[in-house]
Design an enzyme around this catalytic site. Sequence first.
Site, PDB file in Angstrom:
ATOM      1  N   GLY A  91       1.569  16.420  -2.020  1.00 46.99           N
ATOM      2  CA  GLY A  91       2.243  17.097  -3.137  1.00 46.99           C
ATOM      3  C   GLY A  91       2.456  18.579  -2.921  1.00 46.99           C
ATOM      4  CB  SER A  93       6.075  22.195  -3.995  1.00 47.90           C
ATOM      5  OG  SER A  93       5.254  23.039  -4.763  1.00 47.90           O
ATOM      6  CG  HIS A  98      -0.877  27.002  -2.660  1.00 48.21           C
ATOM      7  ND1 HIS A  98       0.068  26.786  -1.679  1.00 48.21           N
ATOM      8  CD2 HIS A  98      -0.740  25.993  -3.544  1.00 48.21           C
ATOM      9  CE1 HIS A  98       0.755  25.690  -1.972  1.00 48.21           C
ATOM     10  NE2 HIS A  98       0.282  25.181  -3.096  1.00 48.21           N
ATOM     11  CG  HIS A 100      -3.392  24.145  -7.097  1.00 49.16           C
ATOM     12  ND1 HIS A 100      -2.278  24.296  -7.883  1.00 49.16           N
ATOM     13  CD2 HIS A 100      -2.932  23.720  -5.896  1.00 49.16           C
ATOM     14  CE1 HIS A 100      -1.192  23.967  -7.192  1.00 49.16           C
ATOM     15  NE2 HIS A 100      -1.564  23.613  -5.981  1.00 49.16           N
TER      16      HIS A 100
HETATM   17  P1  5GP Z   1       1.769  22.963  -4.500  1.00 47.68           P
HETATM   18  O1  5GP Z   1       2.599  21.949  -5.226  1.00 47.68           O
HETATM   19  O2  5GP Z   1       2.474  23.452  -3.247  1.00 47.68           O
HETATM   20  O3  5GP Z   1       0.362  22.557  -4.255  1.00 47.68           O
HETATM   21  O4  5GP Z   1       1.644  24.192  -5.487  1.00 47.68           O
HETATM   22  C1  5GP Z   1       2.602  25.165  -5.628  1.00 47.68           C
HETATM   23  C2  5GP Z   1       2.405  25.767  -6.981  1.00 47.68           C
HETATM   24  O5  5GP Z   1       3.141  26.975  -7.050  1.00 47.68           O
HETATM   25  C3  5GP Z   1       2.897  24.886  -8.141  1.00 47.68           C
HETATM   26  O6  5GP Z   1       1.809  24.572  -8.991  1.00 47.68           O
HETATM   27  C4  5GP Z   1       3.951  25.753  -8.826  1.00 47.68           C
HETATM   28  O7  5GP Z   1       3.940  25.638 -10.228  1.00 47.68           O
HETATM   29  C5  5GP Z   1       3.594  27.146  -8.350  1.00 47.68           C
HETATM   30  N1  5GP Z   1       4.731  28.048  -8.293  1.00 47.68           N
HETATM   31  C6  5GP Z   1       5.967  27.778  -7.800  1.00 47.68           C
HETATM   32  N2  5GP Z   1       6.757  28.851  -7.892  1.00 47.68           N
HETATM   33  C7  5GP Z   1       6.006  29.834  -8.457  1.00 47.68           C
HETATM   34  C8  5GP Z   1       6.286  31.190  -8.799  1.00 47.68           C
HETATM   35  O8  5GP Z   1       7.379  31.735  -8.598  1.00 47.68           O
HETATM   36  N3  5GP Z   1       5.273  31.894  -9.370  1.00 47.68           N
HETATM   37  C9  5GP Z   1       4.051  31.339  -9.613  1.00 47.68           C
HETATM   38  N4  5GP Z   1       3.144  32.117 -10.173  1.00 47.68           N
HETATM   39  N5  5GP Z   1       3.754  30.069  -9.282  1.00 47.68           N
HETATM   40  C10 5GP Z   1       4.717  29.320  -8.715  1.00 47.68           C
END
Ligand code: 5GP
Length: 112
Positions: A91, A93, A98, A100
């Site tokens: 998941g 993106s 990073h 969470h």
């Molecule tokens: P992933 O899905 O890659 O584990 O997490 C990426 C996270 O980045 C998602 O939870 C998404 O909501 C967050 N995200 C995406 N674009 C931005 C942004 O421009 N600013 C912030 N603060 N979070 C973002």
Amino acid sequence: MTLFEKIIAREIPADIVYEDDRVLAFKDINPQAPVHVLVIPKQSIPRIAEAADHDQDLLGHLLLKARDVAGKLDLKENGFRLVINNGPDGGESVPHLHCHILGGRALNWPPG
Ligand code: 5GP
């Protein structure tokens, strides 16, 4: 430049909750829990699968700062979850490592 590198460079605004020379923590734009913060290394590692053995100190620092931020956000007593998504099935993106921090409500397990 990835989205998160732009946040580090202050080209895109973010609600920053912690910063030092190696990591940055900021609120997720699309929170999945009452508290949803991302902790990222300033060094661009695309994902945990691509981390090198010599990133050990940085990764340890990232995890300990996630601990500190969770404490600062009052999650220590009730608990919280740390999540690192890796690749399409995980998941992921944004291709910048990073972690969470999710908390402020009871989270389900297993994840969907
Ligand atoms: P992933 O899905 O890659 O584990 O997490 C990426 C996270 O980045 C998602 O939870 C998404 O909501 C967050 N995200 C995406 N674009 C931005 C942004 O421009 N600013 C912030 N603060 N979070 C973002």
